[in-house]
Design an enzyme around this catalytic site. Structure first.
Site, short mmCIF file in Angstrom:
data_model
loop_
_atom_site.label_atom_id
_atom_site.label_comp_id
_atom_site.label_asym_id
_atom_site.label_seq_id
_atom_site.Cartn_x
_atom_site.Cartn_y
_atom_site.Cartn_z
CB CYS A 8 30.21 75.57 22.13
SG CYS A 8 29.31 75.42 23.68
NE ARG A 14 30.46 79.37 21.58
CZ ARG A 14 31.72 79.21 21.22
NH1 ARG A 14 32.17 79.74 20.09
NH2 ARG A 14 32.55 78.53 21.98
CG ASP A 127 32.40 81.69 24.32
OD1 ASP A 127 31.31 81.95 24.88
OD2 ASP A 127 33.22 80.88 24.78
#
Length: 160
Positions: A8, A14, A127
């Site tokens: 990420c 994440r 996100d």
């Protein structure tokens, strides 16, 4: 051995969650040693830091402990991993920019390519960094599904 890297932006929300979920799923399996799992970010914002506190809290509420320390993607990761799963299209483009061969490009996929529902495949894992608690749980649920499907995919490949 299947070597999987989750990616990420900052490696604090994440991708460490995806790493933790995958490690948890394989921890009780007979063929755990057939997997190498890691995560990283495309940016250098948080190198050496633990995952975001909200990510860790959400993971803990779901029975998962995250211990990963953030690191940045390096072009050598193409040689160290078989499968590079990126959380969103913007970071996928950054990773592709490091590729020097067709073989490297073949290793890069979006995480949500492992969604069960076709209409969800290929879209970004949102996100949660700037959102609230519900965003972190939504990401947990998405990554829980996708890592389960990813694991099943690799287990079938190992059996065949």
């Amino acid at each position: 051995m299947k070597k999987i890297l989750f990616v990420c932006l900052g490696n604090i929300c994440r991708s460490p969650l995806a790493e933790g979920l995958m490690l948890s799923k394989i921890s009780n399996m007979d063929n755990e040693e057939q997997f190498k799992i890691d995560s990283c970010g495309t940016a250098d914002y948080h190198i050496g830091e633990l995952p975001d506190e909200r990510t860790r809290e959400n993971a803990q509420e779901n029975g998962l402990e995250l211990k990963h320390r953030a690191r940045q993607f390096d072009a050598s990761d193409f040689n160290r991993f078989d499968h590079i799963l990126v959380m969103d299209n913007a970071n996928k483009m950054k990773i592709i920019g490091f590729a020097t061969s067709e073989e490297h490009l073949q290793k890069v996929q979006l995480m949500r390519d492992y969604e069960t529902e076709i209409n969800l495949q290929g879209i970004d894992v949102p996100d949660p960094y700037y959102g609230g608690e519900e965003g972190f749980q939504n990401v947990y649920d998405i990554l829980d599904r996708c890592t389960e499907n990813l694991l099943n995919y690799h287990l079938q490949a190992i059996e065949n």
